[in-house]
Design a protein around this motif. Sequence first.
Motif, PDB file in Angstrom:
ATOM      1  N   PHE A  50      -7.874  -9.685  53.502  1.00  0.00           N
ATOM      2  CA  PHE A  50      -6.688 -10.489  53.833  1.00  0.00           C
ATOM      3  C   PHE A  50      -6.207 -10.272  55.265  1.00  0.00           C
ATOM      4  O   PHE A  50      -5.032 -10.415  55.572  1.00  0.00           O
ATOM      5  CB  PHE A  50      -5.565 -10.293  52.812  1.00  0.00           C
ATOM      6  CG  PHE A  50      -5.925 -10.920  51.506  1.00  0.00           C
ATOM      7  CD1 PHE A  50      -5.628 -12.239  51.256  1.00  0.00           C
ATOM      8  CD2 PHE A  50      -6.612 -10.200  50.540  1.00  0.00           C
ATOM      9  CE1 PHE A  50      -5.996 -12.838  50.063  1.00  0.00           C
ATOM     10  CE2 PHE A  50      -6.983 -10.791  49.350  1.00  0.00           C
ATOM     11  CZ  PHE A  50      -6.673 -12.113  49.110  1.00  0.00           C
ATOM     12  N   LEU A  57      -2.645  -9.013  59.146  1.00  0.00           N
ATOM     13  CA  LEU A  57      -2.648  -9.020  57.688  1.00  0.00           C
ATOM     14  C   LEU A  57      -1.880 -10.237  57.174  1.00  0.00           C
ATOM     15  O   LEU A  57      -0.746 -10.483  57.568  1.00  0.00           O
ATOM     16  CB  LEU A  57      -1.999  -7.739  57.151  1.00  0.00           C
ATOM     17  CG  LEU A  57      -1.889  -7.636  55.637  1.00  0.00           C
ATOM     18  CD1 LEU A  57      -3.274  -7.517  55.004  1.00  0.00           C
ATOM     19  CD2 LEU A  57      -1.024  -6.453  55.250  1.00  0.00           C
ATOM     20  N   ASP A  58      -2.514 -10.996  56.290  1.00  0.00           N
ATOM     21  CA  ASP A  58      -1.865 -12.160  55.676  1.00  0.00           C
ATOM     22  C   ASP A  58      -1.243 -11.712  54.359  1.00  0.00           C
ATOM     23  O   ASP A  58      -1.922 -11.542  53.369  1.00  0.00           O
ATOM     24  CB  ASP A  58      -2.879 -13.272  55.432  1.00  0.00           C
ATOM     25  CG  ASP A  58      -2.251 -14.525  54.836  1.00  0.00           C
ATOM     26  OD1 ASP A  58      -1.278 -14.398  54.064  1.00  0.00           O
ATOM     27  OD2 ASP A  58      -2.735 -15.622  55.129  1.00  0.00           O
ATOM     28  N   ASN A  59       0.058 -11.516  54.381  1.00  0.00           N
ATOM     29  CA  ASN A  59       0.751 -11.114  53.163  1.00  0.00           C
ATOM     30  C   ASN A  59       1.685 -12.225  52.667  1.00  0.00           C
ATOM     31  O   ASN A  59       2.617 -11.981  51.927  1.00  0.00           O
ATOM     32  CB  ASN A  59       1.526  -9.818  53.378  1.00  0.00           C
ATOM     33  CG  ASN A  59       2.571  -9.939  54.470  1.00  0.00           C
ATOM     34  OD1 ASN A  59       2.687 -10.960  55.131  1.00  0.00           O
ATOM     35  ND2 ASN A  59       3.326  -8.875  54.670  1.00  0.00           N
TER      36      ASN A  59
END
Length: 106
Positions: A50, A57-59
Motif C-alpha cells: 500500500f 503510504l496509502d491509508n
Amino acid sequence: MALKFEHLSVVDALERSIRNSKDLGARQSALVATSRVLARRIDSLADSGFVDQNGKLDNVTVPTFLKYLQALGLTVESADKGQPQSGRGRQSPSDALESFRRQHTA
C-alpha cells in the motif's frame, strides 16, 4: 461449518458480491462505478504494501472502499442491521435517537 472462500482479487470479489446482491439497481450505479475504481486501486497497491508510486503510504483507499461497500449494503454489518441503501427508508433523527436509547438502556 464455515463457508470457504476462494482467493480472489478485490475486483473479482466485488463483482461477485454485486452479482449476488438482490438490492442493487440503477440508483446505485455511481456507487458501484466508484467501488470498482477503488477495488482496482486496492489490487494495484496490495503488492507494494500500500505504498504508492511516490513512496507514500496509502491509508485512505481501503477505508473509503469500505464506506462504499456499506452504502451498497455489501458488508456484514449493513446486511445484519438491514441498513437502508442509498437513503431509502432512512430513519428520521428523532426515530434514530429513540432506537438508540431503547438499545442502550436497561
